[in-house]
Design a protein around this motif. Sequence first.
Motif, mmCIF file in Angstrom:
data_model
loop_
_atom_site.group_PDB
_atom_site.id
_atom_site.type_symbol
_atom_site.label_atom_id
_atom_site.label_comp_id
_atom_site.label_asym_id
_atom_site.label_seq_id
_atom_site.Cartn_x
_atom_site.Cartn_y
_atom_site.Cartn_z
ATOM 1 N N THR A 40 52.374 45.887 22.033
ATOM 2 C CA THR A 40 53.679 46.488 21.776
ATOM 3 C C THR A 40 53.505 47.886 21.205
ATOM 4 O O THR A 40 52.770 48.080 20.230
ATOM 5 N N THR A 41 54.174 48.856 21.833
ATOM 6 C CA THR A 41 54.154 50.238 21.369
ATOM 7 C C THR A 41 54.563 50.302 19.900
ATOM 8 O O THR A 41 55.449 49.578 19.455
ATOM 9 N N ARG A 42 53.906 51.185 19.158
ATOM 10 C CA ARG A 42 54.204 51.297 17.730
ATOM 11 C C ARG A 42 55.516 52.049 17.494
ATOM 12 O O ARG A 42 56.002 52.771 18.352
ATOM 13 N N ARG A 43 56.059 51.850 16.291
ATOM 14 C CA ARG A 43 57.231 52.603 15.838
ATOM 15 C C ARG A 43 56.817 53.492 14.678
ATOM 16 O O ARG A 43 55.892 53.174 13.937
ATOM 17 N N THR A 44 57.527 54.603 14.523
ATOM 18 C CA THR A 44 57.480 55.313 13.255
ATOM 19 C C THR A 44 58.915 55.331 12.730
ATOM 20 O O THR A 44 59.853 55.495 13.514
ATOM 21 N N ILE A 45 59.060 55.097 11.435
ATOM 22 C CA ILE A 45 60.378 55.116 10.803
ATOM 23 C C ILE A 45 60.398 56.320 9.867
ATOM 24 O O ILE A 45 59.546 56.423 8.980
ATOM 25 N N GLY A 46 61.332 57.224 10.071
ATOM 26 C CA GLY A 46 61.488 58.379 9.187
ATOM 27 C C GLY A 46 62.799 58.276 8.434
ATOM 28 O O GLY A 46 63.843 58.058 9.049
ATOM 29 N N ILE A 47 62.734 58.373 7.118
ATOM 30 C CA ILE A 47 63.937 58.312 6.286
ATOM 31 C C ILE A 47 64.179 59.719 5.744
ATOM 32 O O ILE A 47 63.395 60.214 4.925
ATOM 33 N N VAL A 48 65.239 60.363 6.209
ATOM 34 C CA VAL A 48 65.563 61.704 5.740
ATOM 35 C C VAL A 48 66.517 61.590 4.547
ATOM 36 O O VAL A 48 67.567 60.968 4.646
ATOM 37 N N ASP A 49 66.087 62.161 3.434
ATOM 38 C CA ASP A 49 66.878 62.169 2.199
ATOM 39 C C ASP A 49 67.788 63.397 2.256
ATOM 40 O O ASP A 49 67.321 64.534 2.151
ATOM 41 N N ASP A 50 69.088 63.153 2.439
ATOM 42 C CA ASP A 50 70.009 64.285 2.598
ATOM 43 C C ASP A 50 70.117 65.137 1.331
ATOM 44 O O ASP A 50 70.490 66.304 1.399
ATOM 45 N N ALA A 51 69.794 64.542 0.182
ATOM 46 C CA ALA A 51 69.900 65.307 -1.072
ATOM 47 C C ALA A 51 68.806 66.373 -1.160
ATOM 48 O O ALA A 51 69.027 67.453 -1.710
ATOM 49 N N THR A 52 67.632 66.073 -0.622
ATOM 50 C CA THR A 52 66.505 67.005 -0.762
ATOM 51 C C THR A 52 66.054 67.577 0.585
ATOM 52 O O THR A 52 65.328 68.570 0.617
ATOM 53 N N GLY A 53 66.441 66.925 1.679
ATOM 54 C CA GLY A 53 65.956 67.333 2.999
ATOM 55 C C GLY A 53 64.571 66.787 3.323
ATOM 56 O O GLY A 53 64.077 66.964 4.434
ATOM 57 N N ASP A 54 63.950 66.110 2.367
ATOM 58 C CA ASP A 54 62.598 65.581 2.591
ATOM 59 C C ASP A 54 62.632 64.296 3.413
ATOM 60 O O ASP A 54 63.615 63.564 3.402
ATOM 61 N N THR A 55 61.527 64.042 4.093
ATOM 62 C CA THR A 55 61.416 62.848 4.933
ATOM 63 C C THR A 55 60.305 61.944 4.400
ATOM 64 O O THR A 55 59.238 62.418 4.027
ATOM 65 N N THR A 56 60.591 60.646 4.343
ATOM 66 C CA THR A 56 59.585 59.643 3.995
ATOM 67 C C THR A 56 59.252 58.886 5.273
ATOM 68 O O THR A 56 60.151 58.390 5.947
ATOM 69 N N MET A 57 57.966 58.832 5.618
ATOM 70 C CA MET A 57 57.553 58.230 6.889
ATOM 71 C C MET A 57 56.863 56.886 6.689
ATOM 72 O O MET A 57 56.102 56.719 5.739
ATOM 73 N N PHE A 58 57.148 55.961 7.610
ATOM 74 C CA PHE A 58 56.459 54.676 7.665
ATOM 75 C C PHE A 58 55.944 54.507 9.097
ATOM 76 O O PHE A 58 56.739 54.365 10.026
ATOM 77 N N ASN A 59 54.635 54.563 9.269
ATOM 78 C CA ASN A 59 54.039 54.557 10.606
ATOM 79 C C ASN A 59 53.309 53.255 10.884
ATOM 80 O O ASN A 59 52.383 52.891 10.147
#
Lengths: 335, 335
Positions: B106-125
């Motif tokens: 199964t092809t992998r997923r990456t999940i990116g969570i963009v924090d609208d308050a800071t513009g930063d992204t937290t990634m889960f690969n």
Amino acid sequence: MIITVTPNAALDITYRVPRLRPHTTHRVSEPVERPGGKGLNVARVLAALGHRTVATGFAGGSTGDVLRERLAELGAGGTATGAGTGTRADTRAGSVEDALVPIAGTTRRTIGIVDDATGDTTMFNEAGPTVTAGEWAAFLTGYRKLLAGASAVALCGSLPPGLPVGSFAELIREARTAGVPVLLDTSGEPLRRGLAARPDLIKPNLDELTQLTGSTQPAQAAEEARRRGARAVAASLGPEGILAVTEDGCWQALPPARLSGNPTGAGDSAVAGLLSGLVEGLDWPGRLARAIALSAATVLAPAAGEFDRAAYEELLGQVRVTAVPRTASRPATTS
Amino acid sequence: MIITVTPNAALDITYRVPRLRPHTTHRVSEPVERPGGKGLNVARVLAALGHRTVATGFAGGSTGDVLRERLAELGAGGTATGAGTGTRADTRAGSVEDALVPIAGTTRRTIGIVDDATGDTTMFNEAGPTVTAGEWAAFLTGYRKLLAGASAVALCGSLPPGLPVGSFAELIREARTAGVPVLLDTSGEPLRRGLAARPDLIKPNLDELTQLTGSTQPAQAAEEARRRGARAVAASLGPEGILAVTEDGCWQALPPARLSGNPTGAGDSAVAGLLSGLVEGLDWPGRLARAIALSAATVLAPAAGEFDRAAYEELLGQVRVTAVPRTASRPATTS
């Protein structure tokens, strides 16, 4: 056969990370994917208890396909797939029959990130898909057919976009017409509307009960909920167990000790305990003991939403159920 | 026709939250799902530049199916689906031909969570699926056929489990045998092994170049990488632009100003600029100007990995490309 209805089913995806560090990149463990949404959790526990269980609600899109695959796998002995070591609990899950109604929209996902350093979980929940009037009509047709062979029905969780707020009330009326006992486990306006259709049992937590009645006092709030239409109320009070207010009397059921663990799914296990006890003809103390023991065994299980069968069987004899005096539905004046 | 190879393709899923609060529950925005992995990013930009582009690599399972659906939608004018307002950049994507090879995993997923308050992204690969020897053989057969009609090939990203570390080297040898120019954009051991097969161009960042050569000085490290087999090196240096070390000379290309925005995909846009410039017969300064302008227009675009076409066209004339003297491949003794 017991029916569980999950209008807003989800695919629950859980990842583990050594430590959650916001705004960085994490490599995650292999995902654990399982059918989610309260009604599907209840169905899994009912099946594990040996009850023939049919799960209905809605599923659509690629996520819906995966959810149905995972549901089908329950019968094959697995409780979740993609699990690494230590994530499969001793549920010995029975199979859940899939009566989910196909929809054009895509089933929602929930993403849970478990921080191995603290044990805490960070959740990211998608909104549900819109259900059309035609899809609701197709669901109702199937639901009526299922009711003809059902011994009980549990209506669980939130309503997805598109469904009228009175949808649970409609399902309760159908169940009552068919003579099938019905348990409602929802919150907010769908709960308020549902009460008017006179469900046999509701299982709110204290927040939900307070939101419904305005009272923060469990016994008073439960009496008020009965006055509004619930035949019986089993209020789940976390570490304080369950307070049941029924036409046959009132009981408080307490776990033997404070438990530490993951409370995810504990309320759903309590619903399964109450409903299976009803179907098996247990009296209220028996149903409550089962609900508390299942709920506690869920908190103690290593995987969220599973239950530890050995703990369940051991705890069952240790639950304290006490009859409590009925509270007046209006508070006594104390000054 | 240009080929891009993405052995470890991913479905990139992005959510927005008002503010990321660890160990709480978030309701997330509608997910934006797009084909991910470096080679697929490169393919999207090449197609947007008007090049006929074929994407190959591997795709499998339900995530692979969704990835292919999203890839097919690129040609239909969309750049990502499920996007809310403001998330579709002005890419006017062309279509990318899908030559991904089916796999059992199964092809992998990456999940990116963009924090609208800071513009930063937290990634889960997620980790990639295991590719079997048989799947690799099927891939090679298709790759050789594609090479017969190709004007260039880009080999991009990491290798999934199961593939030998020398896989990129093998693909470089095949391309050289077919007389097709080949660009390699990877890191670590696959880059080291790949160099020995003499790719026409590599595009490491400074970290990757330092890891490869032990030198933190870009010009020296690039010369060392050439000595090890790369015909040309385009080192991406973030705000310092690109340093190109080639048999025709050395150039430094700089964006007109420091940019603020999301750097995700900027390196992949640079690869697309270099490769399209090569195919179109641009000289090195022309290729570098395009790479820098595309890269900067990607940083400026509202959606990660897209590029802002108007910014690209405006920036193209503003990139400063300077010829720099060749560095000795051994450092001069300074004491």
